[in-house]
Design an enzyme around this catalytic site. Sequence first.
Site, PDB file in Angstrom:
ATOM      1  N   ASP A   7       0.978  -1.022  -0.385  1.00  0.00           N
ATOM      2  CA  ASP A   7       0.039   0.256   0.337  1.00  0.00           C
ATOM      3  C   ASP A   7       0.855   1.325  -0.109  1.00  0.00           C
ATOM      4  O   ASP A   7       1.835   1.195   0.047  1.00  0.00           O
ATOM      5  CB  ASP A   7      -0.642   0.113   1.595  1.00  0.00           C
ATOM      6  CG  ASP A   7      -2.383   0.560   1.097  1.00  0.00           C
ATOM      7  OD1 ASP A   7      -2.244   1.542   0.115  1.00  0.00           O
ATOM      8  OD2 ASP A   7      -3.124  -0.348   1.171  1.00  0.00           O
ATOM      9  N   ASP A  53       3.971   2.464  -4.636  1.00  0.00           N
ATOM     10  CA  ASP A  53       2.656   3.268  -5.660  1.00  0.00           C
ATOM     11  C   ASP A  53       2.621   2.074  -6.490  1.00  0.00           C
ATOM     12  O   ASP A  53       3.657   2.227  -7.445  1.00  0.00           O
ATOM     13  CB  ASP A  53       2.582   4.520  -5.717  1.00  0.00           C
ATOM     14  CG  ASP A  53       2.434   5.065  -6.841  1.00  0.00           C
ATOM     15  OD1 ASP A  53       1.209   4.678  -7.105  1.00  0.00           O
ATOM     16  OD2 ASP A  53       2.944   6.555  -6.974  1.00  0.00           O
ATOM     17  N   TYR A  84     -14.518   6.423 -14.173  1.00  0.00           N
ATOM     18  CA  TYR A  84     -14.616   5.374 -12.777  1.00  0.00           C
ATOM     19  C   TYR A  84     -15.041   4.356 -13.666  1.00  0.00           C
ATOM     20  O   TYR A  84     -14.570   2.961 -13.093  1.00  0.00           O
ATOM     21  CB  TYR A  84     -15.794   5.840 -11.369  1.00  0.00           C
ATOM     22  CG  TYR A  84     -15.055   4.356 -10.593  1.00  0.00           C
ATOM     23  CD1 TYR A  84     -14.482   3.871  -9.892  1.00  0.00           C
ATOM     24  CD2 TYR A  84     -16.626   3.489 -10.564  1.00  0.00           C
ATOM     25  CE1 TYR A  84     -14.696   2.659  -8.677  1.00  0.00           C
ATOM     26  CE2 TYR A  84     -16.887   2.041  -9.842  1.00  0.00           C
ATOM     27  CZ  TYR A  84     -16.148   1.870  -8.818  1.00  0.00           C
ATOM     28  OH  TYR A  84     -15.943   1.243  -7.742  1.00  0.00           O
ATOM     29  N   LYS A 115     -13.243   1.167 -14.576  1.00  0.00           N
ATOM     30  CA  LYS A 115     -13.541  -0.528 -14.052  1.00  0.00           C
ATOM     31  C   LYS A 115     -13.936  -1.369 -15.416  1.00  0.00           C
ATOM     32  O   LYS A 115     -14.499  -2.657 -15.262  1.00  0.00           O
ATOM     33  CB  LYS A 115     -14.567  -0.768 -13.506  1.00  0.00           C
ATOM     34  CG  LYS A 115     -14.894   0.479 -12.038  1.00  0.00           C
ATOM     35  CD  LYS A 115     -12.669  -0.490 -10.852  1.00  0.00           C
ATOM     36  CE  LYS A 115     -12.858  -0.238 -10.282  1.00  0.00           C
ATOM     37  NZ  LYS A 115     -11.905  -1.114  -8.967  1.00  0.00           N
TER      38      LYS A 115
END
Length: 276
Positions: free
Chosen positions: A42, A74, A167, A171
């Site tokens: 993370d 990252d 988004y 996706k």
Amino acid sequence: MNRLQNKTCVIIGGGSVGGEITNGLAAAITYAREGADVVIVDLTDEAVTDALVRVRLECADQDITPQLLGVVGDATDDASMRDAVAQTIERFGKIDVLHNNVGIARMGGPIEQSLEDWQLVLNVNLTSMFITCKHVLPHMLERGSGSIVNIGSVGGMRYIGYNYPSYSATKGAVAQFTQNLAIEYAGRGIRANTVAPGYIDSPMIYRQISDAYDTVEEMVAARDALSPTGKMGDSFDVANAALFLASDEARYINGVCLPVDGGLVQSAVPASAPAV
């Protein structure tokens, strides 16, 4: 239990500030409970450290002592992910499962959203998966086995009310990217599948979605009401689906996009009904 025994699972975006149960942390806990060696990657040291503490705590309740590695990295940076993979190979010698969980949402269509935000969503939601696969796939190919689980969204399968085309577009691209990986490498022992969450009660919605409502309470009530089951799912619903696809139980399942949505994509949801 032990469905991932002797497997090394790398979870990109598995961290959690304060140990709150995010989708990524739920996957880390679920994989560890099933016997996996778990690598949590993370963006910050705090997110990684807090997640490791929570995984150990949740596993201790079942008398499990997982083998864990935390890596600050990252997902949108090539050198950072190369280093994360190198640390994993140095510690565990292999990668059996790559779980890509990183994702963000930004509201606004082409008129409202800045080009910078569009590119940010593209980089975080899609390019990050390209980068992690670039560095993990050679190790899987060398061993002739591996499972990739990419987290998409039902928002990438149909229009579901929110004004966030960046988004939805990314996706949707995740599912197609995953399907290409699945077919390209199927004959070399590697599977790739997408999990597409629907209405999930996760920390993300409180930080990135709640502004679309007057109050947080209104958001929760609306999302519960719009779920075919009458209530949102939770992060462990997503993690359990990922566990199945990651495990050898799904050895003949490849290239699917699995909705975890209570039937949302099969239902007649009004166009004004927002969902993640």
